[in-house]
Design a protein around this motif. Structure first.
Motif, PDB file in Angstrom:
ATOM      1  N   GLN A  46       0.825  -1.208   0.000  1.00  0.00           N
ATOM      2  CA  GLN A  46       0.000   0.000   0.000  1.00  0.00           C
ATOM      3  C   GLN A  46       0.860   1.259   0.000  1.00  0.00           C
ATOM      4  O   GLN A  46       0.524   2.254  -0.645  1.00  0.00           O
ATOM      5  N   LYS A  50       0.938   4.149  -2.848  1.00  0.00           N
ATOM      6  CA  LYS A  50       0.723   5.547  -2.496  1.00  0.00           C
ATOM      7  C   LYS A  50       1.801   6.440  -3.106  1.00  0.00           C
ATOM      8  O   LYS A  50       1.515   7.556  -3.533  1.00  0.00           O
ATOM      9  N   ARG A  53       1.049   7.337  -6.833  1.00  0.00           N
ATOM     10  CA  ARG A  53      -0.124   8.154  -7.167  1.00  0.00           C
ATOM     11  C   ARG A  53       0.302   9.562  -7.557  1.00  0.00           C
ATOM     12  O   ARG A  53       1.339  10.065  -7.143  1.00  0.00           O
TER      13      ARG A  53
END
Length: 90
Positions: A46, A50, A53
């Motif tokens: 995760q 992140k 992005r």
């Protein structure tokens, strides 16, 4: 007699034994160390997602008033929006 009892004991334990896959599945489900390490890998995935992005766009609105000494008032407006993008090679 001893051989018979010993052989029956070994035979009965072999009948009640689980396969290695069953044992491994139970060990993985009940091991707190393996559960925590799987959670750590999920957190790392995760975190990496992140980082990939796009950042949030920024919006700007400007107003300026210019008052020269020898003339009329001039007003100016400016609106800008910016979005950082990643290049393919970076």
């Amino acid at each position: 007699m001893k051989k018979f009892l010993l052989s029956s004991l070994v035979f009965s334990t072999m009948l009640s034994a689980d396969s290695f896959e069953t044992f491994l599945q139970k060990a993985v489900q009940n091991s707190p160390y393996l559960k925590s390490s799987s959670l750590e890998t999920e957190v790392a995935k995760q975190e990496s997602n992140k980082l990939l992005r796009y950042e949030n766009p920024s919006l700007g609105l400007d107003y300026s008033q210019f008052n020269p000494d020898a003339g009329s008032d001039d007003d100016g407006y400016s609106v800008n929006i910016s979005q950082p993008i990643r290049l393919w090679g970076v």
